[in-house]
Design a protein around this motif. Structure first.
Motif, short mmCIF file in Angstrom:
data_model
loop_
_atom_site.label_atom_id
_atom_site.label_comp_id
_atom_site.label_asym_id
_atom_site.label_seq_id
_atom_site.Cartn_x
_atom_site.Cartn_y
_atom_site.Cartn_z
N PHE A 20 0.84 -1.20 0.00
CA PHE A 20 0.00 0.00 0.00
C PHE A 20 0.87 1.25 0.00
O PHE A 20 1.98 1.26 0.52
CB PHE A 20 -0.91 0.01 1.23
N SER A 21 0.36 2.30 -0.60
CA SER A 21 1.08 3.57 -0.66
C SER A 21 0.05 4.70 -0.75
O SER A 21 -1.13 4.45 -1.00
CB SER A 21 2.00 3.60 -1.89
N SER A 24 -1.69 4.41 -3.87
CA SER A 24 -2.49 3.20 -4.03
C SER A 24 -2.96 2.72 -2.66
O SER A 24 -2.49 1.71 -2.13
CB SER A 24 -1.66 2.10 -4.71
N PRO A 25 -3.91 3.44 -2.05
CA PRO A 25 -4.38 3.07 -0.71
C PRO A 25 -5.38 1.92 -0.69
O PRO A 25 -5.66 1.37 0.36
CB PRO A 25 -5.04 4.36 -0.21
N ALA A 26 -5.90 1.56 -1.85
CA ALA A 26 -6.89 0.48 -1.95
C ALA A 26 -6.47 -0.46 -3.08
O ALA A 26 -6.24 -0.02 -4.20
CB ALA A 26 -8.28 1.04 -2.22
N LEU A 27 -6.38 -1.76 -2.77
CA LEU A 27 -5.86 -2.73 -3.74
C LEU A 27 -6.74 -3.97 -3.77
O LEU A 27 -7.30 -4.37 -2.74
CB LEU A 27 -4.43 -3.14 -3.37
N LEU A 32 -2.46 -6.91 -4.82
CA LEU A 32 -1.62 -7.19 -3.66
C LEU A 32 -0.60 -8.27 -3.98
O LEU A 32 0.58 -8.16 -3.63
CB LEU A 32 -2.49 -7.63 -2.48
N LEU A 56 -6.11 -5.11 8.09
CA LEU A 56 -6.69 -4.73 6.81
C LEU A 56 -8.20 -4.67 6.95
O LEU A 56 -8.79 -5.32 7.81
CB LEU A 56 -6.32 -5.74 5.71
N ARG A 63 -12.09 -3.97 -2.55
CA ARG A 63 -10.67 -3.66 -2.40
C ARG A 63 -10.27 -3.62 -0.93
O ARG A 63 -11.10 -3.36 -0.05
CB ARG A 63 -10.34 -2.31 -3.06
N TYR A 64 -9.00 -3.87 -0.70
CA TYR A 64 -8.48 -3.92 0.67
C TYR A 64 -7.75 -2.62 0.99
O TYR A 64 -7.09 -2.02 0.14
CB TYR A 64 -7.52 -5.10 0.82
N ARG A 65 -7.88 -2.22 2.25
CA ARG A 65 -7.24 -0.99 2.75
C ARG A 65 -6.62 -1.27 4.11
O ARG A 65 -6.99 -2.23 4.79
CB ARG A 65 -8.28 0.13 2.88
N ILE A 66 -5.67 -0.42 4.50
CA ILE A 66 -5.08 -0.54 5.82
C ILE A 66 -6.17 -0.34 6.88
O ILE A 66 -6.97 0.59 6.79
CB ILE A 66 -3.96 0.50 6.02
#
Length: 250
Positions: A20-21, A24-27, A32, A56, A63-66
């Motif tokens: 994640f960055s 690109s906060p959602a993947l 991933l 997560l 989509r996955y996020r922190i």
């Protein structure tokens, strides 16, 4: 591990989190896997564990996020937590006096990490965020932190390619070395349009008994900036915070 010798479970989990960055906060699961360099089956198992723990979260778009649990753990980092609590009232005072962006950063390795920021509503936009990393050689806070870093850190930064953000970014090692010496001599740093062409920052060190532990800065629009007038304000705030951190005023 089968198929990927040398990669432990821990290294795989860290690779997933590192995928994640800010850009690109959602993947997706496939994204991933590609970014982490892991098989999709492995990613599926590790993501399920991270979801269960709260590191997560999965949005309605799939989509996955922190996750917030990871943020809660990260906020316990002692170097940032204690410093932020001490610094915020002083940063708020500095903001009330200037109505400009106020930033607080620490050095981590060869980069800096912003641990707090107060953004002026009508202040110049900045390319920073709390928790974000940046190079040491271009920003005001970075120059302060680099000027007071161990010699080995300075030499590693000076020996590496120095990224140019604007036409005014100092990328010559000899010139940067002289700039760092000047920062140590006068007690503050000025970064004039080195990150963006519309901004200037003035930064001062925050000291603890073990040395410079952080840097505080004002970031203002270049066309209305007066570093000579701003420097005493930032330095005074830095001295207040240094005393709060147990350092003898200089």
């Amino acid at each position: 591990m089968r198929g990927q010798p040398g990669r432990t479970v821990t290294s795989r989990v860290l690779a997933l989190l590192d995928a994640f960055s800010p850009a690109s906060p959602a993947l997706t699961l496939s994204e991933l896997a590609r970014r982490a360099g892991l098989p999709l089956s492995t990613v599926h198992r590790r993501v399920a564990e991270l979801l269960a723990w709260g590191a997560l979260e999965r949005g309605g778009d799939g989509r996955y996020r922190i996750g917030l649990r990871l943020w809660e753990v990260g906020s316990l980092a002692p170097r940032g937590l204690g410093l932020r609590e001490v610094a915020l009232p002083v940063m708020e005072d500095l903001y009330e006096v200037t109505h400009e962006n106020v930033q607080l950063a620490v050095r981590q390795g060869l980069e800096l990490v912003f641990i707090e920021r107060i953004a002026g509503r009508q202040a110049v936009p900045v390319r920073t965020r709390v928790g974000g990393r940046f190079a040491l050689h271009a920003t005001g806070v970075g120059l302060v932190l680099l000027a007071h870093a161990p010699a080995e850190v300075q030499e590693r930064v000076l020996a590496a390619p120095l990224e140019r953000y604007t036409a005014l970014t100092v990328t010559d090692p000899g010139r940067l070395r002289r700039q760092l010496a000047e920062v140590r001599r006068v007690g503050y740093a000025v970064s004039d349009r080195q990150v963006t062409m519309d901004a200037l920052s003035v930064a001062a060190p925050i000291r603890a008994p073990e040395g410079v532990v952080a840097a505080l800065s004002l970031v203002v629009a270049h066309d209305r900036a007066d570093p000579v007038a701003l420097a005493p304000l930032v330095q005074a705030a830095g001295r207040v915070l240094s005393r709060a951190m147990g350092s003898t005023p200089r």
